[in-house]
Design a protein around this motif. Sequence first.
Motif, PDB file in Angstrom:
ATOM      1  N   GLU A   1     -12.510   2.685   5.737  1.00  0.00           N
ATOM      2  CA  GLU A   1     -11.455   1.713   5.445  1.00  0.00           C
ATOM      3  C   GLU A   1     -11.994   0.287   5.490  1.00  0.00           C
ATOM      4  O   GLU A   1     -11.703  -0.532   4.611  1.00  0.00           O
ATOM      5  CB  GLU A   1     -10.309   1.847   6.453  1.00  0.00           C
TER       6      GLU A   1
ATOM      7  N   PHE B   1     -10.818   6.886  -2.685  1.00  0.00           N
ATOM      8  CA  PHE B   1     -10.872   6.308  -1.343  1.00  0.00           C
ATOM      9  C   PHE B   1     -11.917   7.011  -0.482  1.00  0.00           C
ATOM     10  O   PHE B   1     -12.722   6.367   0.189  1.00  0.00           O
ATOM     11  CB  PHE B   1      -9.505   6.388  -0.660  1.00  0.00           C
TER      12      PHE B   1
ATOM     13  N   VAL C   1      -9.255  -0.410  -2.430  1.00  0.00           N
ATOM     14  CA  VAL C   1      -8.498   0.694  -1.839  1.00  0.00           C
ATOM     15  C   VAL C   1      -7.420   1.161  -2.817  1.00  0.00           C
ATOM     16  O   VAL C   1      -7.288   2.358  -3.100  1.00  0.00           O
ATOM     17  CB  VAL C   1      -7.875   0.272  -0.497  1.00  0.00           C
TER      18      VAL C   1
ATOM     19  N   HIS D   1      -7.819  -5.748  -0.347  1.00  0.00           N
ATOM     20  CA  HIS D   1      -6.666  -4.994   0.145  1.00  0.00           C
ATOM     21  C   HIS D   1      -6.079  -5.586   1.424  1.00  0.00           C
ATOM     22  O   HIS D   1      -5.029  -5.141   1.873  1.00  0.00           O
ATOM     23  CB  HIS D   1      -7.090  -3.543   0.403  1.00  0.00           C
TER      24      HIS D   1
ATOM     25  N   SER E   1       0.842  -1.190   0.000  1.00  0.00           N
ATOM     26  CA  SER E   1       0.000   0.000   0.000  1.00  0.00           C
ATOM     27  C   SER E   1       0.889   1.256   0.000  1.00  0.00           C
ATOM     28  O   SER E   1       1.700   1.437  -0.896  1.00  0.00           O
ATOM     29  CB  SER E   1      -0.972  -0.048   1.184  1.00  0.00           C
TER      30      SER E   1
END
Length: 304
Positions: A184, A152, A247, A273, A116
């Motif tokens: 998230e 996002f 993500v 993710h 990430s």
Amino acid sequence: MTSSATPAALFPDTPAFASHALPVPGGHVLSVQEYGRPDGLAAVVLHGGPGSGCSPLLRRVFDPAHWRIVCPDQRGAGASLPRGGTAHNRTGDLLDDLARIRERLGIERWVVVGGSWGAALALAHAAAEPRAVAALLLRASFLARPQDVAAFFGPLSLAQLAAELDAPEPAARERAALVWWRREQELAGTHATEPQGEALAAQVDRLRVQAHYLRHGCWLQSPTLLERCEAVPGVPVHLIHGRDDRVCTPEGAALLQSRLRGATLQWVDGAGHDAADAAMVAATVGALAHYASDGRFADGGGQP
């Protein structure tokens, strides 16, 4: 290339063989832990976020019998001090810190492993210090483009959340952190227990650092991360990406592969993710084992 490996177990967690508190300019003190064996293949683990810190999961994909695993907590993150600190905390500072860590530990070249945000930092590091990088293993790569950040947050306002995370009232900071945390969880498809107490305070600090970076484009806009790929050395580069990642999009991984000479791209079917996904763990463990044995991550080409 598509992952066909059966799920692999993480390696047992072992105690650190060395711990370092490294003062760096700007009033920060970095926490750096070393695992595995002192004479093993040197690898540095770059955590995501920014602001998340190195979790045990990130080191347990390495066989400690073969690797010297260097786990730094970036500025403001994890056990580094001050936690949540944003002053003197930019991407350029993190790149300078990696040079300091290598010098402190006496490592000439290392394999750079990041997921990430950690993948973005790994690429920036390879472009800035190509002679320091022996190979790159990048999971769920983040390109730090404006459209990546906008996608996002969706209906949420980054500017508003950032302001609330810096609010003087603890309740306001915690509300903002929970809104962000839930977003998230939604995109990653994970179902963790909602943080409370000290865990929520840690989320506030983590997200304050992340907001600081995202509001400034992670200082990777001029040149962009894709433009910096031209300076990445011709070393083994392997990308691992979940086909269902919401993500960091699969489109970004394919674009990144097209910019990196000889890079292989391994798709993980059914994975998003989440670094703890069993198939993602299997792909990462397998790639690292392949490199430890053969000096490369995968056989053949890497066309998606």
